[in-house]
Scaffold this active site. Structure first.
Site, short mmCIF file in Angstrom:
data_model
loop_
_atom_site.label_atom_id
_atom_site.label_comp_id
_atom_site.label_asym_id
_atom_site.label_seq_id
_atom_site.Cartn_x
_atom_site.Cartn_y
_atom_site.Cartn_z
N GLU A 302 16.55 -3.32 9.83
CA GLU A 302 17.21 -3.96 8.69
C GLU A 302 18.42 -4.78 9.14
OE1 GLU A 302 16.48 -1.63 4.54
OE2 GLU A 302 18.52 -1.53 5.28
N HIS A 331 -0.03 11.55 24.34
CA HIS A 331 -1.46 11.70 24.10
C HIS A 331 -1.92 10.82 22.96
CE1 HIS A 331 -1.78 15.16 26.88
NE2 HIS A 331 -0.49 15.24 26.59
N LYS A 445 12.03 -5.42 -4.50
CA LYS A 445 12.73 -4.67 -5.57
C LYS A 445 12.56 -5.41 -6.89
CE LYS A 445 16.63 -2.41 -3.28
NZ LYS A 445 18.08 -2.35 -3.19
O1 PA5 Z 1 20.81 0.38 4.36
C1 PA5 Z 1 20.83 0.12 3.18
O2 PA5 Z 1 21.77 -0.52 2.66
C2 PA5 Z 1 19.71 0.55 2.26
O3 PA5 Z 1 18.75 1.28 2.95
C3 PA5 Z 1 20.26 1.41 1.12
O4 PA5 Z 1 20.86 2.55 1.66
C4 PA5 Z 1 19.14 1.81 0.17
O5 PA5 Z 1 18.48 0.67 -0.33
C5 PA5 Z 1 19.67 2.61 -1.00
O6 PA5 Z 1 20.60 1.87 -1.75
P1 PA5 Z 1 21.59 2.58 -2.73
O7 PA5 Z 1 22.57 3.36 -1.96
O8 PA5 Z 1 22.25 1.50 -3.54
O9 PA5 Z 1 20.75 3.46 -3.63
#
Ligand code: PA5
Length: 475
Positions: A302, A331, A445
């Site tokens: 990410e 394996h 989303k």
């Molecule tokens: O790394 C990130 O920002 C995301 O993985 C968020 O943690 C995830 O989308 C959850 O978001 P939120 O904390 O708003 O529920």
């Protein structure tokens, strides 16, 4: 943990990158000259991270977490004590950065069959992290817990994440139906002032809440209340985790990549990417560290997977993280790593001393394939297999290097995760991308909002319904 300077030194993690160099890999490895060419870029990346430490507006608040949470930690320890006394089960509701860290710490630092241990041996509530909206999994959880004796930690910065909020709606409904006082069973970890959990807390008359700081993104949040509260509830020494993070931070102060382990690791990964190694395998030789690979995969993917540079130039940067477990995946995947495309760099996570070395009994002396194992320990075996796999990859000309932990404990885990956060921050700076945003997650989303009829997404719903009415099936 009583962390004397001597103990800290003995628990320092080490990075051995010989197997990524030309010494053993010839032209397929990195020569000193090649790595040295990256020195100016590495220094620039180091300066970017050092100069912007703690800046909330750049989402670099994570750098200061080992230092600025004394009061928060005291409060967390108090809450954890209450939870441990009052509840039979503790459930984290969250996803992505709100779930992977707690899962990693639980798996690394608690008994591998923690929930199956009798209460007296567990010495804490049963623990679950629910990070999906698979209805079968939700039902399965509800089949093994009693909401009346469960504390739910809802972790969401925005309070608008459909997955987490769906789980919240389900458990709050069940708590109401069970006649429970919701406030007693809920703890929120969320934004300080914004976000829907703040509103919900107010409506419920004030739910115990912890702040997910403004300048800390989800995937960099394990060392704030997101990770610290669940860890403390499990009896994990969170102060030692933070001390481990501070320790590696200190060791990474220099901008000389040959002396700064996280910067070195970033340079190796960057050089590998530039050489077309589009796959980064993370392979811990430890079941305790298994979920470090999952947590790292999110951090790496990410943070670096971006289609434009900070200056807006198209780039399609990033490297696909692959999770593997030693020895299990020897394996399964190692055949590919050894003989498949030259598109990978493998990072091994090794452990010097396992919590239980476990002797292998003598036996089957007349069967040479089996008899030679007796008299050794399982620790010796897993370490031999780790070494042997690194050797085999190196012989096959495959880039690999090893990060070693003297043992798995709070202090070394704290080091390891801060190490990877620094490595990611340095690499993002070298790639010149925005390490801290995730615009690519938004499209999916929004499409989900549209499909479930959220107001304002009508146009997109029409488009999606149109696509759904024209499927192309093979059979
Ligand atoms: O790394 C990130 O920002 C995301 O993985 C968020 O943690 C995830 O989308 C959850 O978001 P939120 O904390 O708003 O529920």
């Amino acid at each position: 943990m009583n962390l004397t300077d001597e103990l800290k030194k003995a628990l320092r993690l080490r990075v051995d990158y010989t197997n990524a160099t030309d010494k053993y890999l010839g032209k397929k490895g990195f020569s000193d000259a090649k790595l040295n060419k990256l020195r100016p870029l590495a220094e620039k990346a180091h300066a970017y991270v050092a100069d912007n430490r703690g800046k909330d507006e750049l989402f670099m608040g994570w750098t200061e977490l080992p230092y600025n949470q004394d009061e928060i930690v005291a409060d967390i320890l108090e809450t954890a004590k209450n939870v441990r006394e009052k509840f039979d089960t503790f459930v984290v509701l969250g996803i992505g950065g709100s779930a992977l860290g707690p899962t990693m710490a639980f798996n690394a630092l608690c008994h591998l069959h923690y929930n199956d241990l009798p209460k007296a041996k567990r010495n804490g509530p049963r623990f679950f992290v629910e990070d999906n909206v698979d209805p079968v999994r939700m039902q399965a959880l509800l089949d093994v817990i009693d909401v009346k004796t469960t504390c739910f930690n809802v972790i969401s910065k925005s309070g608008a994440t459909s997955e987490t909020m769906t789980q919240y709606l389900i458990v709050s409904d069940l708590l109401k139906k069970a006649g429970a006082d919701l406030k007693e069973h809920l703890i929120f970890t969320t934004d300080a002032a914004r976000g829907n959990l703040v509103k919900i807390s107010n409506e419920l008359g004030g739910v115990k809440s912890y702040v997910l700081p403004d300048g800390v993104g989800g995937r960099f949040s394990e060392l704030c209340p997101v990770g610290l509260l669940p860890a403390a509830v499990l009896g994990i020494d969170v102060k030692a985790m933070l001390a481990g993070a501070a320790y590696i931070d200190e060791l990474c102060k220099t901008n000389d990549f040959r002396a700064n382990p996280a910067l070195l690791s970033a340079v190796l990964q960057y050089a590998a990417m530039k050489d077309g190694k589009n796959v980064g395998v993370m392979m811990p030789y430890s079941d305790n560290l298994r979920f470090v690979a999952d947590w790292y995969a999110q951090l790496w993917a990410e943070s670096l997977g971006k289609n434009v540079t900070l200056k807006g130039k198209p780039c399609n940067a990033g490297q696909t993280p692959v999770k593997a477990l030693g020895v299990t995946d020897q394996h399964s995947q190692v055949q590919l790593y050894t003989e498949g495309p030259f598109d990978k760099i493998v990072t091994f996570l090794s452990v010097d001393k396992y919590a239980t070395p476990f002797p292998i009994p003598e036996g089957c002396e007349n069967i040479p394939d089996v008899g030679f194992l007796g008299g050794h320990t399982m620790e010796e075996l897993i370490q031999a297999e780790n070494k042997a796999t690194a050797y085999a990859l190196t012989k096959a000309g495959r880039l690999n290097y090893t990060i070693s932990l003297p043992e798995v404990n709070e202090f070394t885990l704290g080091q390891l995760l801060y190490f990877f956060e620094l490595q990611t921050a340095y690499t993002g700076a070298m790639l010149d991308v925005d390490t801290y945003n995730q615009p690519g997650v938004e499209a999916g989303k929004k499409a989900t909002f549209a499909l479930l009829g959220k107001n304002g997404y009508e146009g997109q719903k029409k488009e999606l319904d149109g696509a759904a009415s024209d499927p192309k099936y093979v059979i």
